[in-house]
Design a protein around this motif. Structure first.
Motif, PDB file in Angstrom:
ATOM      1  N   GLN A 135     -27.030-142.082  70.271  1.00 58.66           N
ATOM      2  CA  GLN A 135     -27.503-142.947  69.195  1.00 58.66           C
ATOM      3  C   GLN A 135     -26.569-144.140  68.984  1.00 58.66           C
ATOM      4  O   GLN A 135     -27.017-145.244  68.691  1.00 58.66           O
ATOM      5  N   VAL A 136     -25.264-143.912  69.156  1.00 59.90           N
ATOM      6  CA  VAL A 136     -24.334-145.036  69.018  1.00 59.90           C
ATOM      7  C   VAL A 136     -24.557-146.038  70.145  1.00 59.90           C
ATOM      8  O   VAL A 136     -24.595-147.258  69.915  1.00 59.90           O
ATOM      9  N   LEU A 137     -24.709-145.561  71.361  1.00 57.43           N
ATOM     10  CA  LEU A 137     -24.945-146.454  72.494  1.00 57.43           C
ATOM     11  C   LEU A 137     -26.258-147.212  72.325  1.00 57.43           C
ATOM     12  O   LEU A 137     -26.367-148.383  72.714  1.00 57.43           O
ATOM     13  N   HIS A 138     -27.252-146.565  71.741  1.00 54.78           N
ATOM     14  CA  HIS A 138     -28.530-147.243  71.492  1.00 54.78           C
ATOM     15  C   HIS A 138     -28.339-148.407  70.543  1.00 54.78           C
ATOM     16  O   HIS A 138     -28.869-149.511  70.756  1.00 54.78           O
ATOM     17  N   GLU A 139     -27.567-148.200  69.476  1.00 52.37           N
ATOM     18  CA  GLU A 139     -27.330-149.288  68.515  1.00 52.37           C
ATOM     19  C   GLU A 139     -26.516-150.412  69.143  1.00 52.37           C
ATOM     20  O   GLU A 139     -26.753-151.590  68.891  1.00 52.37           O
ATOM     21  N   LEU A 140     -25.537-150.069  69.993  1.00 55.95           N
ATOM     22  CA  LEU A 140     -24.754-151.104  70.661  1.00 55.95           C
ATOM     23  C   LEU A 140     -25.630-151.941  71.581  1.00 55.95           C
ATOM     24  O   LEU A 140     -25.418-153.154  71.737  1.00 55.95           O
ATOM     25  N   GLU A 141     -26.598-151.308  72.183  1.00 58.97           N
ATOM     26  CA  GLU A 141     -27.477-152.007  73.120  1.00 58.97           C
ATOM     27  C   GLU A 141     -28.489-152.889  72.400  1.00 58.97           C
ATOM     28  O   GLU A 141     -28.833-153.971  72.892  1.00 58.97           O
ATOM     29  N   HIS A 142     -28.949-152.464  71.224  1.00 61.66           N
ATOM     30  CA  HIS A 142     -30.039-153.176  70.559  1.00 61.66           C
ATOM     31  C   HIS A 142     -29.603-153.992  69.342  1.00 61.66           C
ATOM     32  O   HIS A 142     -30.425-154.725  68.773  1.00 61.66           O
ATOM     33  N   SER A 143     -28.339-153.859  68.920  1.00 57.93           N
ATOM     34  CA  SER A 143     -27.879-154.613  67.753  1.00 57.93           C
ATOM     35  C   SER A 143     -26.716-155.516  68.147  1.00 57.93           C
ATOM     36  O   SER A 143     -25.584-155.044  68.310  1.00 57.93           O
ATOM     37  N   PRO A 144     -26.974-156.816  68.302  1.00 59.09           N
ATOM     38  CA  PRO A 144     -25.871-157.738  68.635  1.00 59.09           C
ATOM     39  C   PRO A 144     -24.752-157.706  67.594  1.00 59.09           C
ATOM     40  O   PRO A 144     -23.573-157.838  67.945  1.00 59.09           O
ATOM     41  N   ALA A 145     -25.128-157.540  66.309  1.00 61.39           N
ATOM     42  CA  ALA A 145     -24.108-157.549  65.254  1.00 61.39           C
ATOM     43  C   ALA A 145     -23.153-156.369  65.417  1.00 61.39           C
ATOM     44  O   ALA A 145     -21.927-156.510  65.294  1.00 61.39           O
ATOM     45  N   VAL A 146     -23.689-155.167  65.701  1.00 65.24           N
ATOM     46  CA  VAL A 146     -22.836-153.995  65.884  1.00 65.24           C
ATOM     47  C   VAL A 146     -21.973-154.156  67.134  1.00 65.24           C
ATOM     48  O   VAL A 146     -20.776-153.836  67.129  1.00 65.24           O
ATOM     49  N   SER A 147     -22.574-154.693  68.211  1.00 65.96           N
ATOM     50  CA  SER A 147     -21.808-154.908  69.442  1.00 65.96           C
ATOM     51  C   SER A 147     -20.666-155.885  69.214  1.00 65.96           C
ATOM     52  O   SER A 147     -19.543-155.687  69.690  1.00 65.96           O
ATOM     53  N   PHE A 148     -20.955-156.948  68.455  1.00 66.03           N
ATOM     54  CA  PHE A 148     -19.924-157.949  68.196  1.00 66.03           C
ATOM     55  C   PHE A 148     -18.795-157.350  67.363  1.00 66.03           C
ATOM     56  O   PHE A 148     -17.610-157.584  67.632  1.00 66.03           O
ATOM     57  N   ARG A 149     -19.152-156.553  66.350  1.00 63.61           N
ATOM     58  CA  ARG A 149     -18.112-155.948  65.517  1.00 63.61           C
ATOM     59  C   ARG A 149     -17.304-154.916  66.302  1.00 63.61           C
ATOM     60  O   ARG A 149     -16.105-154.743  66.075  1.00 63.61           O
ATOM     61  N   MET A 150     -17.973-154.227  67.224  1.00 65.54           N
ATOM     62  CA  MET A 150     -17.252-153.301  68.080  1.00 65.54           C
ATOM     63  C   MET A 150     -16.236-154.060  68.933  1.00 65.54           C
ATOM     64  O   MET A 150     -15.083-153.632  69.096  1.00 65.54           O
ATOM     65  N   MET A 151     -16.639-155.212  69.484  1.00 61.09           N
ATOM     66  CA  MET A 151     -15.709-156.019  70.278  1.00 61.09           C
ATOM     67  C   MET A 151     -14.552-156.510  69.423  1.00 61.09           C
ATOM     68  O   MET A 151     -13.394-156.528  69.865  1.00 61.09           O
ATOM     69  N   GLN A 152     -14.853-156.929  68.190  1.00 61.30           N
ATOM     70  CA  GLN A 152     -13.786-157.369  67.290  1.00 61.30           C
ATOM     71  C   GLN A 152     -12.796-156.237  67.018  1.00 61.30           C
ATOM     72  O   GLN A 152     -11.575-156.445  67.026  1.00 61.30           O
ATOM     73  N   MET A 153     -13.325-155.041  66.773  1.00 57.28           N
ATOM     74  CA  MET A 153     -12.464-153.895  66.488  1.00 57.28           C
ATOM     75  C   MET A 153     -11.577-153.563  67.684  1.00 57.28           C
ATOM     76  O   MET A 153     -10.364-153.341  67.549  1.00 57.28           O
ATOM     77  N   LEU A 154     -12.179-153.547  68.883  1.00 57.24           N
ATOM     78  CA  LEU A 154     -11.396-153.243  70.080  1.00 57.24           C
ATOM     79  C   LEU A 154     -10.346-154.315  70.344  1.00 57.24           C
ATOM     80  O   LEU A 154      -9.216-154.020  70.745  1.00 57.24           O
ATOM     81  N   ALA A 155     -10.731-155.584  70.129  1.00 62.60           N
ATOM     82  CA  ALA A 155      -9.774-156.673  70.338  1.00 62.60           C
ATOM     83  C   ALA A 155      -8.600-156.546  69.377  1.00 62.60           C
ATOM     84  O   ALA A 155      -7.438-156.759  69.750  1.00 62.60           O
ATOM     85  N   LYS A 156      -8.905-156.179  68.121  1.00 61.08           N
ATOM     86  CA  LYS A 156      -7.836-156.022  67.133  1.00 61.08           C
ATOM     87  C   LYS A 156      -6.883-154.903  67.531  1.00 61.08           C
ATOM     88  O   LYS A 156      -5.659-155.029  67.427  1.00 61.08           O
ATOM     89  N   ARG A 157      -7.438-153.795  68.020  1.00 61.92           N
ATOM     90  CA  ARG A 157      -6.590-152.668  68.410  1.00 61.92           C
ATOM     91  C   ARG A 157      -5.760-153.009  69.641  1.00 61.92           C
ATOM     92  O   ARG A 157      -4.604-152.592  69.756  1.00 61.92           O
ATOM     93  N   LEU A 158      -6.346-153.750  70.578  1.00 58.47           N
ATOM     94  CA  LEU A 158      -5.583-154.165  71.747  1.00 58.47           C
ATOM     95  C   LEU A 158      -4.469-155.128  71.357  1.00 58.47           C
ATOM     96  O   LEU A 158      -3.352-155.051  71.882  1.00 58.47           O
ATOM     97  N   ARG A 159      -4.778-156.048  70.443  1.00 56.92           N
ATOM     98  CA  ARG A 159      -3.738-156.980  69.974  1.00 56.92           C
ATOM     99  C   ARG A 159      -2.607-156.221  69.284  1.00 56.92           C
ATOM    100  O   ARG A 159      -1.435-156.556  69.439  1.00 56.92           O
ATOM    101  N   GLN A 160      -2.977-155.200  68.508  1.00 55.56           N
ATOM    102  CA  GLN A 160      -1.957-154.421  67.825  1.00 55.56           C
ATOM    103  C   GLN A 160      -1.066-153.701  68.833  1.00 55.56           C
ATOM    104  O   GLN A 160       0.158-153.655  68.690  1.00 55.56           O
ATOM    105  N   ALA A 161      -1.695-153.135  69.884  1.00 55.42           N
ATOM    106  CA  ALA A 161      -0.911-152.473  70.920  1.00 55.42           C
ATOM    107  C   ALA A 161      -0.012-153.473  71.643  1.00 55.42           C
ATOM    108  O   ALA A 161       1.153-153.189  71.935  1.00 55.42           O
ATOM    109  N   ASP A 162      -0.545-154.660  71.930  1.00 54.12           N
ATOM    110  CA  ASP A 162       0.260-155.691  72.584  1.00 54.12           C
ATOM    111  C   ASP A 162       1.417-156.122  71.701  1.00 54.12           C
ATOM    112  O   ASP A 162       2.535-156.359  72.171  1.00 54.12           O
TER     113      ASP A 162
END
Length: 727
Positions: A536-563
């Motif tokens: 169900q999560v993958l379905h929302e990522l595939e069909h909701s640009p807003a959720v996909s974009f926020r997921m990318m933002q979250m991952l980018a933030k975590r990667l920046r924090q690790a860096d």
């Protein structure tokens, strides 16, 4: 029970071993890990004896945990025996505000006002209470009244104590030039004890400049102050070897309950909004809080302040210079807004008089600080307030052993009596409150909630383990978790990656790439989550640009924090020295301390000439050996307190604390002699090395500004070259 561990610990330890019955159990309550409070620890004889049980309690420091802080002074550079080589059985507990038990003694704790996280202790046994409150400063520079909420809380902590042992380092005249140093005046110590109704006051933390005659005058002054208030309080100046007897009473006096003080709540994930027009000072505070995992936003004007409030910070530090009009009126409007429910507000003002304190108390503001202020003191106070807020719901319970590593299977705990419709509505609301899914429509939220289930975990549970497979993503409903990982070297310890709280998610990486989990997740408290099936999560990522974009933002933030962690803390791979970013951060703290305490700083810039030619003609291996030789020579020439960093491929920076120009020249001379020896010992080629220096008793705000003051290089006719003069 031993309070702090200064030089008196040596004689105390010998006495305990001679007189105490076996087995000896010592509980050491440390207020903070500043040198004067722990320097007796290596000389405390019981720590060397097998069979002795030693339990150490102390607050979390700024940059390292309790055990590492205690072990730091027992490195071979300072002491012949390391902490891990001691024969006694030792346990270390980090404490926060709250309460815990030692046998039948109740120990209550509260943060004190000091430039480092500092805990005061109130020990009650047999109906008798002793309060130990050293290294504490009034919450206002002029303490004609005790209207400040911090002073009121301090008085409450001392309330009706049989004995108050209180910081009383300065007279009123001496304190004028010591504001921000973290210590009380003798009159403040007397006034808070009188206000609290204490029965006996022991003045302590005497200033080293005070001789016995001065202490006697201070004692007489405080006694007269108590008599003028028609109080029966007994006042004495604490003295070496003094013994006080406090008989237990038949009728035990009890105080209100408190949360558990053991296991300090994590501040990671907290958000602080700095509404300050002084950007340099705001950045300094932000850098300090970043080490605690606290996210900061800076607003340099009123429009930016209004915009930044949409991020829902836990605390706002509001500078009166930022707003037009009355800063207290602005604060009152913020508190009236329902969207700011639970917001903590700290006001910075140059006019912190009695009227301002009354208004602050009436409005229920979290804190008021007078300008100018010490950034480390602000850091400590912000940490104290955030810890109080994050730990408000932790129940007090008697101390128990740490929970075992239970299986990571979630326990489904549906709310008793809830209908299917009500449970579904609760799931939908949890998803709507999570930033990742808040943009979805109610219909999409209901679809996502289908098949989701609530899970509960005990504190100390490994929810996900590195290398396992995951079948879904979890949204944190309540509690906090720690994400940690381990590299290929299995002998290395675990590395803390981040801490997550309500509304945040974990398990997303394995869900997206289909691989095993890249890190482990451990619960820090009792945790409740909503487990979402992967499909169900993958379905929302595939069909909701807003959720996909926020997921990318979250991952980018975590990667920046690790860096950021890697760049800030990761040492240079070749030389083992800190990197430039770490030195720049350390410089800001050192410069602030230098300005406050009035000592000089010096900076050395070391440059190896012709490094490119060495690599070209002799190979990179020879070039690496040359770099390591210079790094080793610098280590030998500098003190343990000096900071060394590799700045560029062939450049180094050295920050010399409490050093003037002449001291910098001496360090340069030692470095030149040692480098010559190292080159001879390792049969390396001749090197041309230049050293530039700058020394100042008024350090600028940034490392770059001090670098701009470096003197020009000057070559000496030798196989190594050093600068003759220092500015």
């Amino acid at each position: 029970i031993v309070l702090d561990c200064g030089t008196g610990a040596r004689v105390l330890g010998e006495t305990l071993l001679e007189e105490a019955q076996s087995p000896l159990r010592v509980n050491l309550l440390i207020t903070h890990t500043h040198w004067d409070h722990i320097q007796g620890f290596p000389f405390f004889a019981p720590i060397f004896e097998p069979g002795v049980e030693l339990t150490v309690y102390a607050p979390a420091g700024f940059q390292q945990n309790l055990e590492n802080a205690m072990a730091g002074q027992m490195q071979y550079s300072y002491f012949p025996v390391k902490l891990q080589d001691l024969r006694s059985r030792m346990r270390f507990y980090t404490v926060d505000e709250g309460a815990f038990n030692i046998g039948n003694a109740l120990v209550e704790t509260q943060y004190l006002n000091h430039p480092a996280p500092t805990i005061g202790y109130r020990v009650t046994i047999g109906g008798v209470s002793v309060v130990y409150a050293t290294d504490h400063e009034p919450f206002t520079p002029t303490h004609a009244s005790l209207w400040h909420p911090g002073d009121a809380k301090h008085v409450e902590f001392l309330s009706n104590a049989d004995l108050v042992i209180h910081d009383a380092q300065y007279t009123e005249d001496e304190y004028i030039s010591k504001v921000g140093w973290g210590h009380s005046t003798v009159t403040y110590a007397t006034d808070v004890a009188l206000e609290a109704g204490a029965r006996r006051l022991a003045l302590t933390h005497h200033d080293p400049q005070h001789d016995d005659a001065a202490i006697e005058r201070i004692e007489a002054l405080c006694k007269a102050r108590g008599a003028a208030n028609r109080s029966k309080i007994e006042i004495m100046a604490a003295a070496e070897g003094a013994e006080l007897y406090l008989p237990e009473v038949a009728q035990k006096r009890t105080r209100r309950g408190a949360q558990s003080a053991l296991g300090a709540p994590s501040l990671a994930g907290s958000r602080v909004l700095l509404g300050m027009d002084d950007l340099a000072q705001a950045q300094q505070i932000a850098d300090m809080l970043a080490a605690d995992g606290v996210t900061t936003d800076v607003a340099a004007d009123e429009p930016a302040l209004v915009t930044a409030l949409s991020s829902h910070p836990n605390m706002v530090i509001l500078d009166a210079a930022l707003v037009t009009g009355d800063v207290f009126a602005v604060a009152a409007n913020l508190l009236k807004d329902r969207r700011n429910a639970g917001l903590a507000i700290v006001v910075l003002t140059e006019h912190l008089d009695d009227a301002a304190l009354r208004r602050s108390a009436a409005l229920g503001l979290t804190d008021c600080l007078a300008k100018p202020f010490s950034p480390p003191l602000v850091h400590a106070r912000v940490r104290a307030w955030l810890a109080r807020r994050t730990g408000q719901k932790r129940p007090y319970a008697p101390m128990a052993a740490p929970p075992p590593d239970v299986q990571s299977q979630p326990l489904a705990l549906p709310r008793r009596g809830a209908t299917g419709t009500a449970a579904q509505a609760k799931k939908v609301q949890v998803l709507a409150d999570a930033p990742l899914f808040s943009s979805l429509s109610r219909q999409d939220l209901r679809a996502l909630a289908e098949g989701a289930r609530f899970c509960s975990y005990l504190s100390g549970t490994v929810v996900l383990r590195q290398g396992q497979q995951t079948n879904g993503m979890q949204v944190i409903v309540s509690g906090r978790v720690r994400v940690y990982g381990r590299g290929r070297d299995q002998q290395a310890g675990d590395v803390l990656l981040q801490e997550l709280g309500p509304g945040e998610v974990f398990g997303e990486m394995g869900l997206i790439d289909g691989l095993s989990v890249s890190a482990s997740v451990l619960t820090l408290t009792r945790v409740r989550t909503l487990l979402l099936p992967a499909a169900q999560v993958l379905h929302e990522l595939e069909h909701s640009p807003a959720v996909s974009f926020r997921m990318m933002q979250m991952l980018a933030k975590r990667l920046r924090q690790a860096d950021r962690l890697l760049m800030r803390d990761g040492p240079d791979a070749l030389t083992g020295l800190m990197n430039r970013l770490a030195l720049a951060e350390a410089y800001r703290r050192e410069a602030a301390s230098s300005r406050r305490r009035g000592y000089s700083l010096a900076l050395l810039h070391v440059d190896i000439q012709g490094m490119r030619n060495i690599n070209t003609l002799h190979g990179h291996e020879q070039g690496d050996m040359a770099m390591q030789a210079v790094a080793d020579a610098l280590r030998h020439a500098c003190r343990e307190s000096d900071l060394l960093a590799r700045d560029d491929d062939d450049e180094f920076l050295v920050l010399l604390s409490d050093t003037e120009a002449d001291g910098a020249k001496l360090t340069i001379g030692r470095f030149q002699r040692r480098l010559t020896e190292v080159l001879d010992q390792r049969a390396l080629m001749d090197l041309a090395v230049t050293v530039r220096a700058a020394a100042t008793d008024e350090p600028p705000a940034s490392l770059e500004e001090l670098e701009a003051r470096l003197s020009p290089p000057h070559a000496l006719p030798d196989r190594t070259t050093a600068l003759a003069g220092a500015t």
